[in-house]
Write a protein that holds these residues in place. Structure first.
Motif, mmCIF file in Angstrom:
data_model
loop_
_atom_site.group_PDB
_atom_site.id
_atom_site.type_symbol
_atom_site.label_atom_id
_atom_site.label_comp_id
_atom_site.label_asym_id
_atom_site.label_seq_id
_atom_site.Cartn_x
_atom_site.Cartn_y
_atom_site.Cartn_z
ATOM 1 N N ARG A 287 0.830 -1.208 0.000
ATOM 2 C CA ARG A 287 0.000 0.000 0.000
ATOM 3 C C ARG A 287 0.865 1.259 0.000
ATOM 4 O O ARG A 287 0.561 2.236 -0.703
ATOM 5 C CB ARG A 287 -0.923 -0.010 1.216
ATOM 6 C CG ARG A 287 -2.097 -0.971 1.086
ATOM 7 C CD ARG A 287 -3.133 -0.712 2.172
ATOM 8 N NE ARG A 287 -2.594 -1.019 3.492
ATOM 9 C CZ ARG A 287 -2.642 -2.223 4.041
ATOM 10 N NH1 ARG A 287 -3.175 -3.239 3.384
ATOM 11 N NH2 ARG A 287 -2.142 -2.429 5.242
ATOM 12 N N ALA A 288 1.949 1.245 0.789
ATOM 13 C CA ALA A 288 2.849 2.405 0.792
ATOM 14 C C ALA A 288 3.493 2.602 -0.576
ATOM 15 O O ALA A 288 3.656 3.746 -1.049
ATOM 16 C CB ALA A 288 3.920 2.223 1.865
ATOM 17 N N PHE A 289 3.859 1.482 -1.231
ATOM 18 C CA PHE A 289 4.458 1.589 -2.572
ATOM 19 C C PHE A 289 3.457 2.158 -3.565
ATOM 20 O O PHE A 289 3.789 3.018 -4.404
ATOM 21 C CB PHE A 289 4.939 0.214 -3.030
ATOM 22 C CG PHE A 289 5.653 0.223 -4.343
ATOM 23 C CD1 PHE A 289 7.015 0.451 -4.414
ATOM 24 C CD2 PHE A 289 4.960 0.012 -5.524
ATOM 25 C CE1 PHE A 289 7.672 0.474 -5.624
ATOM 26 C CE2 PHE A 289 5.610 0.035 -6.750
ATOM 27 C CZ PHE A 289 6.967 0.259 -6.791
ATOM 28 N N ASN A 290 2.209 1.713 -3.505
ATOM 29 C CA ASN A 290 1.188 2.232 -4.410
ATOM 30 C C ASN A 290 0.932 3.712 -4.157
ATOM 31 O O ASN A 290 0.738 4.499 -5.098
ATOM 32 C CB ASN A 290 -0.099 1.429 -4.267
ATOM 33 C CG ASN A 290 0.008 0.046 -4.872
ATOM 34 O OD1 ASN A 290 0.849 -0.189 -5.741
ATOM 35 N ND2 ASN A 290 -0.826 -0.870 -4.424
ATOM 36 N N ASP A 291 0.911 4.105 -2.875
ATOM 37 C CA ASP A 291 0.748 5.528 -2.557
ATOM 38 C C ASP A 291 1.888 6.347 -3.137
ATOM 39 O O ASP A 291 1.675 7.441 -3.703
ATOM 40 C CB ASP A 291 0.693 5.721 -1.047
ATOM 41 C CG ASP A 291 -0.582 5.151 -0.442
ATOM 42 O OD1 ASP A 291 -1.533 4.888 -1.213
ATOM 43 O OD2 ASP A 291 -0.622 4.945 0.786
ATOM 44 N N MET A 292 3.121 5.839 -3.007
ATOM 45 C CA MET A 292 4.268 6.558 -3.561
ATOM 46 C C MET A 292 4.146 6.686 -5.078
ATOM 47 O O MET A 292 4.422 7.746 -5.656
ATOM 48 C CB MET A 292 5.553 5.821 -3.191
ATOM 49 C CG MET A 292 6.809 6.463 -3.752
ATOM 50 S SD MET A 292 8.249 5.390 -3.640
ATOM 51 C CE MET A 292 7.805 4.116 -4.818
ATOM 52 N N GLN A 293 3.722 5.597 -5.747
ATOM 53 C CA GLN A 293 3.601 5.646 -7.202
ATOM 54 C C GLN A 293 2.556 6.671 -7.639
ATOM 55 O O GLN A 293 2.757 7.424 -8.597
ATOM 56 C CB GLN A 293 3.243 4.260 -7.737
ATOM 57 C CG GLN A 293 3.141 4.190 -9.243
ATOM 58 C CD GLN A 293 2.918 2.773 -9.741
ATOM 59 O OE1 GLN A 293 3.047 1.823 -8.973
ATOM 60 N NE2 GLN A 293 2.589 2.636 -11.002
ATOM 61 N N VAL A 294 1.425 6.714 -6.924
ATOM 62 C CA VAL A 294 0.378 7.679 -7.270
ATOM 63 C C VAL A 294 0.881 9.100 -7.061
ATOM 64 O O VAL A 294 0.643 10.005 -7.885
ATOM 65 C CB VAL A 294 -0.885 7.394 -6.439
ATOM 66 C CG1 VAL A 294 -1.898 8.517 -6.602
ATOM 67 C CG2 VAL A 294 -1.505 6.072 -6.874
ATOM 68 N N ARG A 295 1.607 9.342 -5.959
ATOM 69 C CA ARG A 295 2.111 10.698 -5.698
ATOM 70 C C ARG A 295 3.147 11.112 -6.738
ATOM 71 O O ARG A 295 3.169 12.268 -7.189
ATOM 72 C CB ARG A 295 2.701 10.761 -4.291
ATOM 73 C CG ARG A 295 1.666 10.581 -3.183
ATOM 74 C CD ARG A 295 2.265 10.883 -1.820
ATOM 75 N NE ARG A 295 1.346 10.552 -0.745
ATOM 76 C CZ ARG A 295 1.433 9.484 0.024
ATOM 77 N NH1 ARG A 295 2.421 8.609 -0.168
ATOM 78 N NH2 ARG A 295 0.548 9.260 0.976
ATOM 79 N N LEU A 296 4.041 10.180 -7.091
ATOM 80 C CA LEU A 296 5.036 10.510 -8.118
ATOM 81 C C LEU A 296 4.368 10.833 -9.455
ATOM 82 O O LEU A 296 4.757 11.785 -10.145
ATOM 83 C CB LEU A 296 6.010 9.337 -8.292
ATOM 84 C CG LEU A 296 7.034 9.129 -7.187
ATOM 85 C CD1 LEU A 296 7.856 7.873 -7.452
ATOM 86 C CD2 LEU A 296 7.965 10.339 -7.075
ATOM 87 N N LYS A 297 3.389 10.029 -9.807
ATOM 88 C CA LYS A 297 2.690 10.272 -11.059
ATOM 89 C C LYS A 297 1.994 11.632 -11.040
ATOM 90 O O LYS A 297 2.040 12.395 -12.009
ATOM 91 C CB LYS A 297 1.679 9.155 -11.292
ATOM 92 C CG LYS A 297 0.929 9.264 -12.608
ATOM 93 C CD LYS A 297 -0.017 8.093 -12.777
ATOM 94 C CE LYS A 297 -0.798 8.202 -14.080
ATOM 95 N NZ LYS A 297 -1.736 7.057 -14.240
#
Length: 508
Positions: A287-297
């Motif tokens: 979940r933390a990785f997905n949150d990071m990916q969404v924020r980077l995008k």
């Protein structure tokens, strides 16, 4: 990240609880294997030797034992020392001396490892034993297991021809001289076949004063007990190995998914989010990785939109400047018009660069050689001196339009600054390598990396007639890195530069 953007979750029990469950299951499985081995494996048979066999070995005859390991014979200058329990060897010592027909002082007999039941009861190997308040334990003359008298009394009387029993609990029945199976000796067959259970050492003094020593041969490397331990170990491994392997796969599979997702994110910021599978801790990390990916995008999209808006809005003042130039003097009008035209070209290149990075095109399996051939044919049709020198088919997973623009920029630079372009395609270390060689003046060592910066131009005059905007190599590197590859420049062997593109090959 809101719950609406998260993929489906398949989160299991916490990792600590799973490890505790694995340890408990392992202990239960090991105990089950141990109980099964104890219940179903036959007990280790005792090593039984006959006094007649020992006497024959001392006299130089056969060293074979009927129910024990083979005997070994040696000669020594001194007699063996006393054993662990001397009282266990008294009666076998006297019988052995009678069997050999020698005085007892010429014979040595000792027990090296007394039997547990004999030590506990106070008796010894080869005789009947009896502890305080316990029934008599009578060793069988046929070498079998000890017998208990049902009434706890003395051993039964022997058949006619044998004398009365000796000491309490003993089986030493001395018969009339010459009445036994061996003429001249006062003992019977029951004494010659008396069993000796366990490790022993027997010695006979020769006329020369040296001692002939007989004892059981050493146990082999894998004796019965060692084989049982090996069976126990292999049984535990057979039970625990599959369980441990499945558990390890369960833990490492989400970690492998993390690695793959991180690599996909480096190639394509618009890659789909990873699925949340595995233990609770793995799910939290996912979940933390997905949150990071969404924020980077979102961050990249915001910065890209800002740059696109600024570049687009700059067109309006440039258009007003062009209208005002119509009223300027001719000499000023020509100079300012060239600057305005250059600014418009730069803005157009910036907008194209931003659109190229913002658009997410589908990736597909394609032949890298075919993309390079298209770029070479287009450059040759435009009048460039371009040649495909060496090539081999290579399969990659990429955006065809992006790769075509990448190779077109490199070939155009080679033709513009190096007059010729020689292209080679090959495989190296799991990657597809495309090299574009030119014969130009080359670059200094300090500029080989700086030319990839946006709007940097190594051409000193900065003229639009001799140089471009300065985005060609930056676009090429951006496309290559979006595909998980890299672009670099190096000095060629015979002058000029070599532009080398590395792209990962698609899995088979």
């Amino acid at each position: 990240m809101t719950p609406a953007t998260a993929p489906g979750r398949t989160v299991g029990a916490p990792l600590a609880l799973q490890i505790m469950g694995l340890l408990a299951a392992g202990l239960i499985a090991v105990q089950a294997v141990t109980v099964a081995l104890v219940l179903f494996l036959p007990p280790e048979p005792p090593k039984v030797y006959r006094l007649s066999e020992i006497a024959a070995a001392l006299e130089g005859s056969s060293l074979q034992a009927g129910e024990g390991r083979a005997l070994q014979r040696s000669e020594r200058a001194t007699p063996p020392g006393a054993g662990m329990e001397a009282r266990f060897a008294e009666r076998p010592h006297r019988i052995l001396a009678e069997l050999l027909g020698v005085a007892p002082d010429r014979v040595v007999f000792r027990m090296n490892r007394p039997l547990p039941f004999a030590a506990a009861a106070g008796g010894g190997p080869g005789g009947a034993v009896q502890g305080p308040g316990q029934p008599v334990v009578q060793l069988r003359s046929d070498g079998g297991a000890p017998r208990l008298r049902p009434d706890g009394g003395a051993p039964r009387p022997r058949p006619a021809g044998f004398g009365p029993p000796g000491e309490r609990g003993a089986q030493m029945f001395v018969g009339r001289p010459g009445a036994g199976p061996f003429p001249g000796f006062g003992f019977g067959r029951i004494d010659a076949d008396r069993p000796v259970i366990g490790e022993f050492t027997a010695a006979l003094r020769q006329a020369s004063g040296r001692w002939v020593v007989v004892e059981p041969s050493p146990e082999p490397f894998l004796n019965d007990w060692q084989r049982r331990l090996l069976v126990w170990f292999l049984g535990c491994m057979a039970v625990l190995a599959p369980v441990g392997y499945l558990f390890a796969r369960r833990i490492t599979a989400p970690l492998g998914a993390f690695a793959g997702a991180a690599e996909r994110l480096g190639r394509d910021p618009t890659a789909p989010l990873i699925q949340l599978r595995g233990p609770a801790e793995i799910g939290a990390a996912a979940r933390a990785f997905n949150d990071m990916q969404v924020r980077l995008k979102r961050y990249v999209q915001d910065r890209t939109a800002t740059m696109a808006a600024i570049s687009h809005d700059l067109r309006t003042p440039l258009a007003r400047m062009r209208f005002k130039l119509e009223k300027a003097p001719p000499e000023l009008k020509a100079s300012l018009a060239a600057d305005v035209c250059q600014m418009e070209q730069m803005l157009a290149a910036v907008l194209a660069f931003i659109r190229e990075g913002a658009e997410a095109r589908p990736r597909e399996r394609l032949d890298l050689l075919s993309v390079v051939e298209c770029a070479v044919d287009n450059a040759a049709a435009a009048g460039g001196d371009v040649e495909l020198a060496a090539a081999e088919p290579l399969i990659v997973e990429a955006d065809a339009l992006g790769l075509e623009r990448l190779f077109a920029n490199l070939i155009d630079n080679a033709v513009k600054y190096g007059r010729t372009a020689r292209v080679r395609v090959r495989a190296e270390g799991g990657e597809g390598v495309v090299e574009v060689l030119d014969q130009g003046p080359g670059l200094s060592e300090s500029e080989l990396e700086r030319v990839f910066q946006p709007f940097y131009r190594s051409e000193p005059s900065r003229s639009r007639d001799t140089g471009g905007i300065g985005l060609g190599l930056a676009v090429a590197r951006s496309i290559a890195r979006a595909h998980g590859g890299e672009v670099g420049l190096s000095a060629a062997g015979e002058g000029g530069l070599t532009a080398r593109v590395r792209l990962p090959l698609a899995p088979a």
